[in-house]
Write an enzyme that holds these catalytic residues in place. Sequence first.
Site, PDB file in Angstrom:
ATOM      1  N   ARG A  25       3.796 -34.123-128.612  1.00  0.00           N
ATOM      2  CA  ARG A  25       4.063 -32.891-128.542  1.00  0.00           C
ATOM      3  C   ARG A  25       4.127 -31.719-127.455  1.00  0.00           C
ATOM      4  NH1 ARG A  25       1.061 -30.999-133.704  1.00  0.00           N
ATOM      5  NH2 ARG A  25       0.821 -32.864-134.828  1.00  0.00           N
ATOM      6  N   GLY A  56      -4.954 -33.181-128.734  1.00  0.00           N
ATOM      7  CA  GLY A  56      -5.074 -31.760-128.998  1.00  0.00           C
ATOM      8  C   GLY A  56      -5.633 -31.609-130.476  1.00  0.00           C
ATOM      9  N   GLY A  57      -5.411 -32.190-131.422  1.00  0.00           N
ATOM     10  CA  GLY A  57      -5.879 -31.895-132.991  1.00  0.00           C
ATOM     11  C   GLY A  57      -7.329 -32.381-132.934  1.00  0.00           C
ATOM     12  N   CYS A  91       6.008 -32.235-141.368  1.00  0.00           N
ATOM     13  CA  CYS A  91       7.073 -32.288-142.540  1.00  0.00           C
ATOM     14  C   CYS A  91       8.087 -30.960-142.507  1.00  0.00           C
ATOM     15  CB  CYS A  91       6.156 -32.081-143.984  1.00  0.00           C
ATOM     16  SG  CYS A  91       5.303 -33.532-144.278  1.00  0.00           S
TER      17      CYS A  91
HETATM   18  C1  OXD Z   1      -1.422 -29.760-136.442  1.00  0.00           C
HETATM   19  C2  OXD Z   1      -1.340 -30.486-137.556  1.00  0.00           C
HETATM   20  O1  OXD Z   1      -1.137 -30.318-135.256  1.00  0.00           O
HETATM   21  O2  OXD Z   1      -1.577 -30.137-138.495  1.00  0.00           O
HETATM   22  O3  OXD Z   1      -0.816 -28.608-136.548  1.00  0.00           O
HETATM   23  O4  OXD Z   1      -1.615 -31.787-137.374  1.00  0.00           O
END
Ligand code: OXD
Length: 625
Positions: A390, A224-225, A275
């Site tokens: 995720r 996804g990223g 984080c």
């Molecule tokens: C996200 C990332 O998926 O910052 O939000 O990697």
Amino acid sequence: MALTPEKFLKDKLSPDAFSKLIQLRNQKLLEFISEYIKKCNPASVFVCTDDAEDIEYIKKRSLHNGEEKALAISGHTVHFDNYLDQARDKKHTAILLPAGKTLDEKISTMDRTSGLDDIQNIMQDIMTGKEMIVRFFCLGPNASPFSIPAVQITDSAYVAHSEDLLYRPGYREFLRLGNSARFFKFIHSQGELDERNTCKNLDQRRVYIDLEEEIVYSANTQYGGNTIGLKKLAMRLAIQRAFNEGWLTEHMLIMAIHGPGGRSTYFTGAFPSLCGKTSTAMLEGETIVGDDIAYLHKKDGEVRAVNVEKGIFGIIMGINSKDDPIQWNALHSPNEVIFSNILVTSDLNAYWVGKDGEMPQKGENHSGEWWKGKQDDSGRDIPPSHPNARFTISLDAMQNLDKAAHDPAGVPISGIVYGGRDADTSVPVEEAFHWNHGIVTKGAALESETTAATLGKEGVRQFNPMSNLDFLSISIGNYVRINLDFGKNLKKSPLIFSVNYFLLDENGKFLNEKNDKKVWYRWMELRVNGDVEAIVTPTGRIPRYEDLNPLFKSILDKDYTLSEYTKQFTVRIPENLHKIDRIVNIYKNILDTPREIFMELSAQKDRLQKAQQEHGDYITPRQLS
Ligand code: OXD
Ligand code: MN
């Protein structure tokens, strides 16, 4: 003679798809879509409007193609990415720059002409035999001065489905704006797939951002990223627009903290991936506007922010019923959830590392069939779920959605928080002395240890200004400059804070529990509203024990001791001085560093050295109050 885009599309598309496009009265859009139909050569094209039946079609396609599989709970599905395609691929992601233009070496860039040649070759006929999906979205609330319309072309129904949960619909937005729509463009193809429906040609994985045309290309990847155009890919385009137009695009959550008397005080918070950003946005008792990306504007002397998204692509590791009750409930109720790279058990339930209950002995995960003790090619145990596994869910499924979450005017921001994975330097919560001090020492000086959200080694301390380094499309110096300038001419400046959830004691043990952050946010809420005093240290203002103790009792039913407080809030002078040296060295090598950076850091160094002479290396709050 070459056909006009209209004529080409009329010949190529079904009458229904053609009519959906032509109604949008946008020539540039037709040109873009026809160009990529020619290039990618799909077998068919589906144009998705905001209508329920079109959206339903995408979901069905994803199941039909095997990109998602249904799980036991109604509405839940699972998607797997290739074993080696589990995170953002920083190495093959680049901003394309015209000849002669450069950005800092910390930002991955590439010559525009070579990048375009490379990606155009890769995209040639990449959708042969496949269906192309064209979808429209709105980055930010509908009909809002903050928002940016966007078009996504993809051959992945999983990507299109994920975006449906994550973004507000945009077809009507394009209809409303017609030819005046200044839209972002995303083109994605997963390329050839293997027998598990995961990408085969990872050597040809690319994510290229063309700032000039406001187009992002993504190929041979599914994670996804790297593929959900409107997420981190759009962010690079939006950072450039914001820079040109005088507003901010930030890697920030937005939430309301509910203080005494039912008051709602809105905060934004920037954290690197993995984080604690989502778990902060989800704090029990508070309400969420967004957990990842914010647009911030100044309006009538006030800072206002919107969530660019309307859903969460959240990290699932560690979510458990005790610490994360809201997410837990949403992940166990019949509503739409796409899990990715978790473990699926034989009864079609989702399991992830850190979930309540026994770990299953076998199932299916990102490595295929999985059993306890399974090892990878280098002899390392494969965990049941990937650390970057995720879940994708719409915020509308959350009990804690803030009432102003979709307000086209945004929410007024009173506090801005910066946090990273910092084992040894900053105290758990601290307020900056003023805007520039906060932007420089809390935001621009932010460091964090690398995590599983990006490919590569974990646990390495890295400079990550405002948690936004991975997404910058302008130079670091210019980016800090616009943040400094943003604080000018405000009627009431938001207060700036740092938080650190990851501080360790001398034996390497965390000094705080996961939920202690509930207290830090309530304390910040009191500070913003002028309800409590603070202790001045060389690096900022920290809470008094007498204010934290009752908050721990009332919020967590915990007896917070003076000794815990003292350990957590002791100012660590040598560590802070080292950090300043590291950061100054970095900014010395950045071309257009604003001079405010050196001024603030040098003043902080003086304060630290003076305090060191007076009190020694480690200074307890008592010594300063
Ligand atoms: C996200 C990332 O998926 O910052 O939000 O990697
Ligand atoms: Mn993020």
